[in-house]
Write a protein that holds these residues in place. Structure first.
Motif, PDB file in Angstrom:
ATOM      1  N   SER A 152       0.818  -1.213   0.000  1.00 50.68           N
ATOM      2  CA  SER A 152       0.000   0.000   0.000  1.00 50.68           C
ATOM      3  C   SER A 152       0.855   1.267   0.000  1.00 50.68           C
ATOM      4  CB  SER A 152      -0.944   0.016   1.199  1.00 50.68           C
ATOM      5  OG  SER A 152      -0.202   0.153   2.401  1.00 50.68           O
ATOM      6  N   GLU A 153       2.152   1.127   0.219  1.00 52.27           N
ATOM      7  CA  GLU A 153       3.066   2.267   0.203  1.00 52.27           C
ATOM      8  C   GLU A 153       3.823   2.282  -1.115  1.00 52.27           C
ATOM      9  OE1 GLU A 153       3.375   4.761   2.467  1.00 52.27           O
ATOM     10  OE2 GLU A 153       1.657   3.815   3.464  1.00 52.27           O
ATOM     11  N   TYR A 154       3.525   3.268  -1.960  1.00 52.28           N
ATOM     12  CA  TYR A 154       4.186   3.363  -3.254  1.00 52.28           C
ATOM     13  C   TYR A 154       4.132   4.797  -3.750  1.00 52.28           C
ATOM     14  CZ  TYR A 154      -0.716   2.965  -4.748  1.00 52.28           C
ATOM     15  OH  TYR A 154      -2.065   3.146  -4.893  1.00 52.28           O
ATOM     16  N   PHE A 155       4.977   5.089  -4.694  1.00 53.14           N
ATOM     17  CA  PHE A 155       4.967   6.362  -5.411  1.00 53.14           C
ATOM     18  C   PHE A 155       4.453   6.109  -6.818  1.00 53.14           C
ATOM     19  CE2 PHE A 155       8.684   7.452  -2.557  1.00 53.14           C
ATOM     20  CZ  PHE A 155       7.988   8.363  -1.793  1.00 53.14           C
ATOM     21  N   MET A 156       4.150   7.182  -7.507  1.00 54.51           N
ATOM     22  CA  MET A 156       3.769   7.096  -8.908  1.00 54.51           C
ATOM     23  C   MET A 156       4.775   7.907  -9.730  1.00 54.51           C
ATOM     24  SD  MET A 156       0.855   5.354  -8.870  1.00 54.51           S
ATOM     25  CE  MET A 156       0.119   5.621 -10.464  1.00 54.51           C
ATOM     26  N   ASN A 157       5.424   7.261 -10.682  1.00 46.96           N
ATOM     27  CA  ASN A 157       6.185   7.995 -11.690  1.00 46.96           C
ATOM     28  C   ASN A 157       5.166   8.413 -12.735  1.00 46.96           C
ATOM     29  OD1 ASN A 157       8.675   7.603 -10.488  1.00 46.96           O
ATOM     30  ND2 ASN A 157       8.987   5.650 -11.520  1.00 46.96           N
ATOM     31  N   HIS A 158       5.133   9.700 -13.041  1.00 43.26           N
ATOM     32  CA  HIS A 158       4.032  10.166 -13.887  1.00 43.26           C
ATOM     33  C   HIS A 158       4.404  11.354 -14.757  1.00 43.26           C
ATOM     34  CE1 HIS A 158       3.333  13.593 -11.201  1.00 43.26           C
ATOM     35  NE2 HIS A 158       3.492  12.754 -10.190  1.00 43.26           N
ATOM     36  N   SER A 159       3.557  11.589 -15.748  1.00 44.96           N
ATOM     37  CA  SER A 159       3.685  12.744 -16.629  1.00 44.96           C
ATOM     38  C   SER A 159       3.493  14.019 -15.827  1.00 44.96           C
ATOM     39  CB  SER A 159       2.626  12.690 -17.735  1.00 44.96           C
ATOM     40  OG  SER A 159       2.771  11.552 -18.529  1.00 44.96           O
ATOM     41  N   ASN A 160       4.034  15.092 -16.358  1.00 47.65           N
ATOM     42  CA  ASN A 160       3.941  16.412 -15.745  1.00 47.65           C
ATOM     43  C   ASN A 160       3.303  17.336 -16.782  1.00 47.65           C
ATOM     44  OD1 ASN A 160       4.422  18.715 -14.171  1.00 47.65           O
ATOM     45  ND2 ASN A 160       6.483  18.957 -14.967  1.00 47.65           N
ATOM     46  N   THR A 161       1.975  17.256 -16.889  1.00 51.61           N
ATOM     47  CA  THR A 161       1.285  17.885 -18.017  1.00 51.61           C
ATOM     48  C   THR A 161       0.054  18.667 -17.576  1.00 51.61           C
ATOM     49  OG1 THR A 161       1.966  16.008 -19.388  1.00 51.61           O
ATOM     50  CG2 THR A 161       0.210  17.403 -20.261  1.00 51.61           C
ATOM     51  N   ILE A 162      -0.122  19.815 -18.199  1.00 49.45           N
ATOM     52  CA  ILE A 162      -1.393  20.551 -18.154  1.00 49.45           C
ATOM     53  C   ILE A 162      -1.888  20.617 -19.593  1.00 49.45           C
ATOM     54  CG2 ILE A 162      -2.451  22.839 -17.921  1.00 49.45           C
ATOM     55  CD1 ILE A 162      -0.774  23.306 -15.442  1.00 49.45           C
ATOM     56  N   TYR A 163      -3.172  20.343 -19.769  1.00 49.85           N
ATOM     57  CA  TYR A 163      -3.822  20.455 -21.074  1.00 49.85           C
ATOM     58  C   TYR A 163      -4.884  21.556 -21.022  1.00 49.85           C
ATOM     59  CZ  TYR A 163      -2.189  15.856 -22.821  1.00 49.85           C
ATOM     60  OH  TYR A 163      -1.445  14.795 -23.262  1.00 49.85           O
TER      61      TYR A 163
END
Length: 193
Positions: A152-163
């Motif tokens: 239950s302990e994790y990070f998310m690698n993710h996009s850095n986007t505004i549309y």
């Protein structure tokens, strides 16, 4: 001499035509619909419920230790930059629907003092993943510690986007979410409106 002035005249007309075109469509969601839930647990059909309004969209998750708070702050700065926010909506869609329930998003919304123009959206993992894929947004779960037993302990690698999404549900412009100057987004919002 006549051919030179004709050439200048043609270049002038082309530059006017190109300047008036505005941003191109990146993704057209106009004929699609995704069932999501707002932070008050109301069902939302996205983008249908936002058609007729220009929408600024970002992507966050509430357990994010670094960039997501900066993205939310920049969304607020974009809103503050606008003289007139009539018919403009701000949407933050979670990368992490498992932990970001409507009530968790409601706490996040209150923590960052987001007003009623902001919608924080979640949904089933499959529906959120489907929308993220359609928008070419990357989100990948990574364990904090490879030896850790608690999943239950994790990070998310993710996009850095505004549309920016226009009134017809077309994504027209994108920016690096945490660093785009608010005035750039404001200028483009005026063009799209």
């Amino acid at each position: 001499m006549k051919s030179t002035s004709l050439f200048v005249w043609v270049i002038f007309l082309l530059s006017i035509a190109l300047a008036s075109c505005g941003p191109e469509t990146i993704v057209d969601l106009g004929n699609e619909s995704f069932t999501l839930f707002n932070s008050d647990s109301t069902e939302v059909q996205f983008p249908d419920d936002y058609k007729g309004k220009t929408t600024v969209i970002s992507f966050i998750y509430t357990h994010c230790p670094d960039v997501c708070p900066a993205i939310t702050a920049n969304m607020k700065n974009i809103q503050a930059e606008l003289d007139d926010t009539t018919n403009i909506r701000f949407v933050e869609l979670t990368f992490d629907p498992k932990r970001d329930t409507p009530s968790t998003l409601a706490k996040y919304k209150k923590l960052y003092d987001l007003n009623d123009q902001f919608s924080l959206l979640t949904g089933s993992a499959s529906e959120v993943d489907s929308l993220l894929n359609r928008l070419n947004i990357v989100a990948q779960k990574t364990q904090i510690d490879s030896l850790q037993q608690d999943s239950s302990e994790y990070f998310m690698n993710h996009s850095n986007t505004i549309y920016l999404m226009d009134k017809q549900g077309r994504i027209r412009t994108e920016y690096p979410a945490n660093v785009v100057p608010p005035e750039h987004v404001s200028e483009d919002l005026q063009k799209i409106r």
